[in-house]
Structure formats: C-alpha cells, structure tokens
Design an enzyme around this catalytic site. Structure first.
Site, PDB file in Angstrom:
ATOM      1  N   CYS A 222      44.588  39.287  42.208  1.00 56.66           N
ATOM      2  CA  CYS A 222      44.359  39.372  43.813  1.00 56.66           C
ATOM      3  C   CYS A 222      45.101  38.153  44.329  1.00 56.66           C
ATOM      4  O   CYS A 222      46.288  38.359  44.227  1.00 56.66           O
ATOM      5  CB  CYS A 222      42.806  39.197  44.259  1.00 56.66           C
TER       6      CYS A 222
ATOM      7  N   GLU B 146      37.510  41.971  36.953  1.00 59.65           N
ATOM      8  CA  GLU B 146      36.486  41.422  36.174  1.00 59.65           C
ATOM      9  C   GLU B 146      35.308  41.961  36.987  1.00 59.65           C
ATOM     10  O   GLU B 146      34.035  42.028  36.062  1.00 59.65           O
ATOM     11  CB  GLU B 146      36.510  39.910  36.890  1.00 59.65           C
TER      12      GLU B 146
ATOM     13  N   HIS C 242      40.388  43.636  41.411  1.00 59.41           N
ATOM     14  CA  HIS C 242      39.309  42.641  40.812  1.00 59.41           C
ATOM     15  C   HIS C 242      39.062  43.266  39.511  1.00 59.41           C
ATOM     16  O   HIS C 242      37.590  43.760  39.429  1.00 59.41           O
ATOM     17  CB  HIS C 242      38.293  42.324  41.497  1.00 59.41           C
TER      18      HIS C 242
HETATM   19  N1  GLN Z   1      43.230  36.212  50.425  1.00 59.98           N
HETATM   20  C1  GLN Z   1      43.879  37.298  49.712  1.00 59.98           C
HETATM   21  C2  GLN Z   1      43.620  38.714  50.592  1.00 59.98           C
HETATM   22  O1  GLN Z   1      42.806  38.637  51.655  1.00 59.98           O
HETATM   23  C3  GLN Z   1      43.512  37.556  48.317  1.00 59.98           C
HETATM   24  C4  GLN Z   1      41.981  38.041  48.451  1.00 59.98           C
HETATM   25  C5  GLN Z   1      41.296  37.747  46.906  1.00 59.98           C
HETATM   26  O2  GLN Z   1      41.810  37.220  46.127  1.00 59.98           O
HETATM   27  N2  GLN Z   1      40.146  38.455  46.682  1.00 59.98           N
HETATM   28  O3  GLN Z   1      44.619  39.530  50.518  1.00 59.98           O
END
Ligand code: GLN
Length: 547
Positions: A382, A510, A508
């Site tokens: 992310c 994970e 994600h």
């Molecule tokens: N802050 C970034 C976004 O909103 C990444 C979010 C995250 O790592 N969950 O796109």
C-alpha cells in the site's frame, strides 16, 4: 438454530480473549461443526477505521470492506473463513442504529432507553449470524473487562439471552487471570472470585472459567476456583502462556475445553478433531531449517499490534518455507541517506509498511532506494508500494518533485494521486476504497509466477493510487504495472523485472494470509529473502576461504 457461546473477560485486559475464542472455534470446527466468531466492542466509535494504530492497533479489513477490530484477523487466520461487517459491532454502531430508528419514528410515543432499546438491538445483532442456518455455533467475544461501565449493556444483553434461549443453546466462558505472587510463592484466586462475583451480580453465570496463569494450576486451586465461582471443577480450564498463539488450540484440546462446551450445549454429533494441517504447520514453525531477517520499515514500529497481520503472515509464510523469519522493526524516521546502508546491511529482505500521513516518508523512500540499488528483496504494501513508485520517479525518471498528493498536495510530480471518486468525499469514517476488488495480472510477470493465475481479488484500504498519466514513462524505464483493476485500470501491482525480487502492491495481502493458506506474496518474498541470505553466506564463505 445455532447455539451461542459468549466469551467475557475479567481482572485485566490483554489476557487474549480473542485467541481463546478463536482456539475454541478452531477445535469445534476441527470436530466438524460450522463455526463463526464475532466481536462486540464497547467503544463509541462506529468502527475502528478512524482510530490511530497507537490507540487500537491495526485496523483489520474484511472482504466486504468493513474496518474492524484486529481480533477479526485472528478469527480468519485460525478458522480460514471470511468474516464480514456483521462480525464486528461497536456501541457506536448500536446507538447509531437506534437513534436513526428513533428519528424515523420507530418508537413513536416511547422513551428510548438503554433497557430495552439498546439491549434489544445488541441482542438482535448477537443472534443475527446464527439465523440462516449457516452456522452451528456463533461465538461472541465481548470486548473490554467485566466491571467497565461501558460493558454493562452487553452483559445485560447476555443476561436476558440466558433466560430467553433454551439452557442448552447458550454458554458463557469467562477468561480471568490467576496471578502468581513471588513473595508468597502462591497463585491467587481472589481477583477471579471478584470478577465472577461481579458478573453474577449482573445476572450472568459463567459455565466455564478459563484461567490465564504463568504457573501451572494444581487441583486444589482448580477446586477452590470451582467452589467460589460456582462451576464444576472440570470446567476450570488452565491456559498457560504459550510460545506461540497457534499452540493455544492444542493446549485447550488438552484441557478438553471443546468437550466441556459440547456437553453443556448438548451437541452429541461431532467427530474426532482433525487438526492434521494445523499440527503440520506447528511442526514446521517449531523446527525451522533456516533463519532470515526481514526489516519492517514503518512509523508505528514500537507497537507490536500496529502491524499484526503482517507479522502473522510472516509466521505462516516462514513455516511454509521451513524458515524462521525474524522481523526487525525499523523506524522510518530514523533512516537517512547517510545511515541507510549501515542500518539495512544485515537484512535479507525489506518490507515497507502501509501507513498514512507525512511522518517518516523520506526514510521509507531512502530504504526503497537502498533495496532497489543493492538487489535486496523488496516488498511494498500500500503506502510501501506508493513509496517505491515515488523513489523510481525521482531517481530513475528524474521527476525531481515526484510525490504523493497525500503528503504534498501541490506537487508538480504527482505520481501518486488521490483517486477520482475520493475527491468528492468529505466524511472520514468508512469512506476509503475498502475491501475486495478484482485485479488482472499480466502474464509472464513475477506476480503471475507468484499467484499462478491472472485473476485475483485482494483487500484494500486507501484513498490514493498510481497516476496513470505516468504509466508509459514508468514502463518504458523498467517498472512494470503487472496487476491492474480490470474496470478502472488502477495499478494494483508494480515490479522491477531486472531486480532479483522487487514487488509492491496497492492492496493488503497480509489480510488474507491464514495458517492453512499462507499468502503467496509472503511465501515468495520469504523464499526470495532466503535465497538472498544463502547467496550472501556463500559469498562470505568464499571470501573466508580465499583469506
Ligand atoms: N495513505 C495511502 C493511501 O491512502 C496508503 C494507505 C495504506 O497504506 N493503507 O492511499
């Protein structure tokens, strides 16, 4: 109709109610029953989505896009099933629903009160998952500790259900602590007596007491707890500290927790527990053949719970590779171009963590550059993937101001941009791009090799994305968008084919790794890191021999 098990906690928080609930669920599942678990949290936030990880640890996201308590992650990892929005309820959500109904006029003429209106809504949600013959057993974990003011309506709801449901359809497990007093060389049962008394004063009578203790409980202690807490001695279960949370189901099996529960619930049809795969996993976990060190670059590293699912996914992937994965947390704020080599030189792999906001960003970018330039296996999740894109933009494409508009809204080099649909949103809670979305993988890429398919779905939690205006430039210079959303073209995976192992994903992974199905991205990252480690060792040996 399903049967219901409630798990309450006494004496102190952090006793591992979620793990006990998940372990019991695992045993019942292993005996052939259909089980799910839900968590009721007493706080007033509608969900934990807006909570800082320092307050509440990681925010776990379900397939259907609910932002939930991290215990739901344990439930999924133990049971290998999906949970949903319905599996996590907070006081905020209960009140929101009741107040909305009041505004609609549902209670016209009546005073709306905690009892019965709030407790009715709690009970409705407690019973919900058990109503369409999907499950034989619904386990409900009550967050908080008995005696907290905010837990009272939940305890009251359980009290009412104790009367409303047939005796054999409901069971209460109370988890407590039996402290060992070194000076007296004694285990003390008094806090447990008090907490059970408090529960009983509220009309809830536990059927099983699970005792967390650092020392073994002898029969006398068990008898004493049974006597004062009004349960049968065999219903006093010992839960010693375990080396890993994944051992707890076996410890509970030893204590026959599942059999006691089945007896009280009058369930007579069940199989011998099939824990073959679980035990196979534990064996590999206990006897690894190699050890590697992965650096986890994040800004909440001092808090274990902030990256819970990532740490657990490494445990699953490590076992699969028969390799112990030591995860070293590294504070992104501590990394500078001057010290990065010294700080990361001993790693076998580098993971740049998800996150929000400006703090620690430059350290993350510096770490990505180090991994890209030295061939250290890299995995960005992310925000970690977004940092990889920024680093490549700055250092390879020469976009001096390459940045994310999250950190620098007016940057000239907006290689990471807010998603179009996000620009209209003003409310913060539950409004990110959340939950499962499909992704199409390009054939012949590393991602394709890892997944072995071109169609996947993964879970998301973000507002920003790769800016596709730059895609051609990136691909021309060697960063490939190997996974994209089939409808919108949103870049889901990036990789560098001429690096030994470099992959970043916008989602994600994970969140979908379980004991019985470790996530392929983690499994392959661990394998690549292990190879890196072995090559390093071979080189060192050669140098030694030469000397
Ligand atoms: N802050 C970034 C976004 O909103 C990444 C979010 C995250 O790592 N969950 O796109």
């Amino acid at each position: 109709m399903a049967k219901y098990i409630f798990v309450t906690g006494g004496v102190t928080s952090s006793l591992g109610k979620g793990i006990i609930a998940a372990s019991l669920a695992k045993l019942l599942q292993a005996r052939g029953l259909r089980v799910t678990i839900q968590k009721f949290d007493p706080y007033i936030n509608v969900d934990p989505g807006t909570l800082n990880p320092y307050e509440h640890g990681e925010c776990y996201v379900t397939e259907d896009g609910a932002e939930t308590d991290l215990d739901l992650g344990h439930y999924e990892r133990f049971l290998n099933i999906y949970t949903s929005q319905a599996n996590n309820v907070t006081t905020g959500r209960i009140y929101q629903h009741v107040i909305n109904r009041e505004r609609e006029g549902a209670f016209l003429g009546k005073t709306v009160q905690v009892v019965p209106h709030i407790t009715d809504e709690i009970k409705r949600r407690m019973l919900l998952l058990g109503q369409n013959n999907q499950y034989d057993i619904v386990i409900t974990e009550l967050g908080g500790t008995v005696g907290d003011i905010e837990s009272l309506p939940y305890v009251e709801a359980v009290r009412q259900l104790q009367w409303e449901l047939p005796d054999e359809d409901l069971l209460v497990v109370h988890l407590t602590l039996i402290p060992y007093l070194k000076a007296a060389k004694e285990l003390k049962t008094k806090p447990t007596q008090h907490s059970v008394r408090m529960l009983s004063e509220n009309g809830v009578f536990p059927d099983v007491i699970v005792c967390r203790s650092e020392e073994p409980l002898n029969d006398d202690i068990k008898r004493k707890i049974a006597l004062f807490c009004n349960v049968k001695p065999e219903a006093v279960i010992e839960a010693p500290d375990a080396n890993t949370i994944y051992e707890v189901p076996l410890l509970m099996l030893n204590e026959q927790l599942d059999l006691i529960v089945l007896k009280k619930l009058n369930i007579t049809e069940f199989a011998e527990p099939d824990l073959t795969r679980w035990k196979g996993f534990l064996d590999k976990l206990k006897y690894p053949k190699a050890k590697i060190t992965i650096g986890l670059i994040g800004k909440y590293v001092e808090l274990q719970d902030a990256y819970k699912s990532i740490l657990e996914a490494f445990i699953h992937a490590g076992a699969m590779n028969e390799c112990k994965v030591q995860v070293v947390p590294i504070h992104s704020e501590s990394l500078t171009p001057e010290n990065v080599a010294e700080k990361l030189i001993n790693l076998d792999g580098l993971l740049v963590a998800p996150g929000f906001g400006h703090r620690g960003i430059e350290g993350k970018i510096t770490a990505v550059q180090f991994a890209r330039e030295t061939g250290l296996p890299f995995f960005g999740i992310c925000l970690g993937m977004q940092m990889a894109v920024i680093e490549f933009g700055r250092n390879i494409l020469g976009i001096k101001d390459a940045h994310s508009t999250e950190m620098q809204p007016d940057t000239e080099g907006a290689v990471i941009n807010m998603m179009e649909e996000q620009k209209k949103i003003t409310q913060k809670g539950g409004t990110m791009r959340l939950g499962a979305y499909p992704c199409t993988i390009k054939e012949g890429t590393l991602a394709h090799k890892i997944y072995g398919t071109t169609q996947i779905t993964e879970r998301h939690r973000h507002r920003y994305e790769f800016n596709n205006e730059y895609l051609e430039a990136y691909e021309g210079a060697g960063m490939v968008a190997s996974g994209r959303n089939p409808e919108t073209g949103l870049v889901e995976i990036v990789e560098l084919p001429n690096h030994p192992y470099f992959i970043g994903c916008q989602y994600h992974p994970e969140l979908k790794s379980t004991v019985e199905a470790p996530h392929p991205l983690f499994v392959h990252f661990v394998a690549a890191s292990r190879q890196f480690h072995d090559r390093k060792a071979q080189r060192a040996n050669k140098v030694n021999e030469a000397v």
